[in-house]
Scaffold this motif. Structure first.
Motif, short mmCIF file in Angstrom:
data_model
loop_
_atom_site.label_atom_id
_atom_site.label_comp_id
_atom_site.label_asym_id
_atom_site.label_seq_id
_atom_site.Cartn_x
_atom_site.Cartn_y
_atom_site.Cartn_z
N ARG A 1 0.83 -1.21 0.00
CA ARG A 1 0.00 0.00 0.00
C ARG A 1 0.87 1.25 0.00
O ARG A 1 2.07 1.20 0.30
CB ARG A 1 -0.91 0.02 1.23
N GLY A 2 0.25 2.36 -0.33
CA GLY A 2 0.95 3.63 -0.36
C GLY A 2 0.20 4.72 0.39
O GLY A 2 -0.98 4.56 0.74
N ASN A 3 0.87 5.84 0.63
CA ASN A 3 0.27 6.96 1.35
C ASN A 3 0.95 8.26 0.94
O ASN A 3 2.16 8.43 1.15
CB ASN A 3 0.41 6.75 2.86
N PHE A 4 0.20 9.16 0.33
CA PHE A 4 0.67 10.51 0.07
C PHE A 4 0.39 11.38 1.29
O PHE A 4 -0.69 11.28 1.88
CB PHE A 4 -0.01 11.12 -1.17
N PHE A 5 1.33 12.25 1.66
CA PHE A 5 1.12 13.05 2.85
C PHE A 5 1.66 14.46 2.67
O PHE A 5 2.58 14.71 1.87
CB PHE A 5 1.79 12.41 4.08
N VAL A 6 1.07 15.38 3.44
CA VAL A 6 1.53 16.77 3.54
C VAL A 6 1.44 17.17 5.00
O VAL A 6 0.39 16.98 5.63
CB VAL A 6 0.69 17.73 2.67
N ASP A 7 2.51 17.71 5.57
CA ASP A 7 2.54 18.21 6.95
C ASP A 7 2.94 19.68 6.95
O ASP A 7 3.90 20.08 6.27
CB ASP A 7 3.57 17.44 7.80
N TYR A 8 2.20 20.48 7.71
CA TYR A 8 2.53 21.90 7.87
C TYR A 8 2.38 22.28 9.34
O TYR A 8 1.43 21.86 10.01
CB TYR A 8 1.61 22.77 7.01
N MET A 9 3.31 23.09 9.84
CA MET A 9 3.24 23.50 11.22
C MET A 9 3.76 24.93 11.37
O MET A 9 4.68 25.35 10.67
CB MET A 9 4.09 22.57 12.10
N LYS A 10 3.15 25.65 12.31
CA LYS A 10 3.66 26.94 12.73
C LYS A 10 4.13 26.80 14.17
O LYS A 10 3.35 26.49 15.07
CB LYS A 10 2.59 28.03 12.63
N GLY A 11 5.43 26.99 14.40
CA GLY A 11 6.00 26.90 15.73
C GLY A 11 6.41 28.27 16.23
O GLY A 11 7.19 28.98 15.57
N THR A 12 5.89 28.66 17.39
CA THR A 12 6.15 29.99 17.94
C THR A 12 7.08 29.89 19.14
O THR A 12 6.86 29.06 20.03
CB THR A 12 4.83 30.65 18.37
N GLU A 13 8.10 30.78 19.19
CA GLU A 13 9.04 30.87 20.31
C GLU A 13 9.70 29.52 20.60
O GLU A 13 9.49 28.89 21.62
CB GLU A 13 8.33 31.38 21.58
N LYS A 14 10.51 29.10 19.66
CA LYS A 14 11.26 27.87 19.85
C LYS A 14 12.37 28.08 20.87
O LYS A 14 13.07 29.08 20.84
CB LYS A 14 11.86 27.40 18.52
N PRO B 1 7.69 24.87 9.46
CA PRO B 1 8.13 23.63 8.80
C PRO B 1 7.05 23.08 7.87
O PRO B 1 5.87 23.04 8.22
CB PRO B 1 8.39 22.68 9.98
N LEU B 2 7.47 22.64 6.70
CA LEU B 2 6.56 22.07 5.70
C LEU B 2 7.24 20.86 5.07
O LEU B 2 8.42 20.93 4.69
CB LEU B 2 6.22 23.11 4.63
N SER B 3 6.51 19.76 4.98
CA SER B 3 7.04 18.56 4.34
C SER B 3 5.95 17.86 3.56
O SER B 3 4.76 17.99 3.88
CB SER B 3 7.64 17.61 5.39
N GLN B 4 6.36 17.12 2.55
CA GLN B 4 5.43 16.37 1.73
C GLN B 4 6.16 15.15 1.16
O GLN B 4 7.39 15.16 1.06
CB GLN B 4 4.87 17.24 0.59
#
Length: 421
Positions: A344-357, A373-376
């Motif tokens: 099986r397969g899986n396409f993915f997209v992740d997006y995040m906004k991180g404040t005050e690391k 951060p953005l990944s796909q």
């Protein structure tokens, strides 16, 4: 096992309930019963006929003696443990998340009593070259459920302070006590439920107490949590539910060290939707986290977008989309050793906004500007069974592209489906 008492005419029979088998007594009057005579012939339809005649019953041998079994009280304490299962890895069987519990290299031994009210586990785990020993005991004979667990291994965390010598540390010890209520509302095609819980967790971390100007070991974390779920039952070929949701809300604080640690709260929402074709599915995920920081901060409740290393933020807003689809069902087996069920397969997209690391500069902790951060990418899995184990193994590879860094990463994956265990 019905039986009519010749003395008082009571009907006794065996019934199975929450606490196991029990004896039920009901009034029974044979004289008040109506006798049904079976006719010699019953015509079901014009083209079919069935003859029903009494079958002679063989009379018991008069020489046989009736067995008498002595009665004795059932001791729940002496029957509390019964080792019955094992697994070639370590996992947390109390995690209610349908996405699967965390699985690590190791071994797990599981005990469960005959009443299914006491479950115990012993395990060994090796992660990143570090050895851990786990123990857990869950008792479901009361309402609510009570659970005690302990983990021994690794090195405890230390928060360094400028111009202060680090203490001499010993092996890390984590102990937790939790209670929860597993409520089930399943009906028809949907599996639904809710699990409110509360946990007290001790961690042998070393933190610097500024008022006493010394390091102290250990902190207690209190964590109320509620997990809700409702999703459509899956078929054997479905990769995920075609429709449904899960909701996980957590709040962590340090009630005895509130002048050192603040608090952290998080919310996770997963929504399942049907795909374009059969056995495909879309999962949309939203995750939010907020920390109230004093001198120290908690570890994130949320994970970073795929392809990024761990970072700690005061506030995190994360959004993901996964589209899962079957590639092929080879139905390939090699006897007792191996059975390949599906690719099986899986396409993915992740997006995040991180404040005050939080980042460490020398021995000082400072905060940085927000990050996005953005990944796909694409994940490919092979689902299979080894040595006819009931649970399903999955091995695969993940190809992740990071647009901001213009970098392509490859990662090997391994998971186990614990829903069948």
């Amino acid at each position: 096992h019905p039986e009519v008492s010749p003395d008082n005419g009571l009907l006794s029979y065996s019934s199975y309930g929450l606490k196991g088998y029990d004896i039920i007594l009901n009034s029974f009057d044979p004289l008040a019963q109506e006798t049904f005579e079976i006719p010699d012939s019953i015509t079901e339809q014009s083209f079919s006929s069935v003859n029903l005649k009494p079958v002679p019953v063989k009379q018991p041998d008069s020489t046989l003696r009736e067995a008498i079994y002595p009665e004795r009280n059932y001791s729940k304490i002496s029957h509390l443990f019964h080792l019955h299962s094992w697994a070639p890895y370590w996992y947390d069987y109390t995690d209610p998340d349908i996405h699967g519990s965390a699985v690590s290299t190791g071994i797990t031994l599981i005990s469960q009593n005959s009443l299914s009210t006491a479950i115990a586990a012993l395990g060994y785990e090796k992660t990143d070259g570090i050895n851990y020993f786990h123990s857990r005991f869950t008792y479901k004979g009361f309402f609510p459920v009570f659970d005690v667990s302990s983990t021994y291994g690794g090195t405890p965390l230390i928060a360094p302070i400028e111009d202060v010598d680090l203490p001499i540390v010993t092996t890390n010890l984590n102990t937790s006590f939790s209670t929860y209520v597993p409520l089930t509302f399943s009906s028809g095609k949907f599996i639904s439920g809710m699990q409110p819980s509360f946990q007290l967790r001790y961690n042998s971390i070393y933190f610097y107490h500024f008022s006493d100007r010394t390091y102290k070991r250990g902190m207690v974390i209190a964590e109320p949590r509620i997990y809700l779920y409702s999703y459509l039952r899956t078929s054997l070929r479905d990769i995920q539910p075609a429709l449904g949701f899960t909701l996980d809300a957590r709040y962590s604080s340090s009630p005895f060290e509130d002048d050192i640690y603040g608090n952290i709260k998080s919310l996770r929402l997963n929504v399942y939707l049907p795909g374009l074709f059969e056995n495909q599915g879309l999962r949309l995920r939203g995750e939010w986290q907020q920390q109230g920081v004093d001198s120290y901060y908690f570890q994130n409740h949320l994970t970073m977008p795929r392809g990024y290393s761990y970072r700690t933020f005061i506030k995190m807003d994360k959004y993901s989309a996964d589209y899962a689809f079957p590639v092929i069902y080879p139905d390939l087996d090699f006897g007792y050793l191996f059975y390949l069920k599906r690719i099986r397969g899986n396409f993915f997209v992740d997006y995040m906004k991180g404040t005050e690391k939080y980042i460490l500069e020398g021995s000082s902790v400072v905060t940085s500007d927000p990050e996005y951060p953005l990944s796909q990418g694409l994940e490919l899995f092979a689902d299979y069974h080894l040595f006819r184990f009931i649970f399903e193994f999955s091995s695969g590879v993940r190809f992740t592209y990071l647009p901001h860094e213009k970098n392509l990463e490859t990662e090997l994956l391994f998971t186990i489906d614990l829903n069948q265990f």
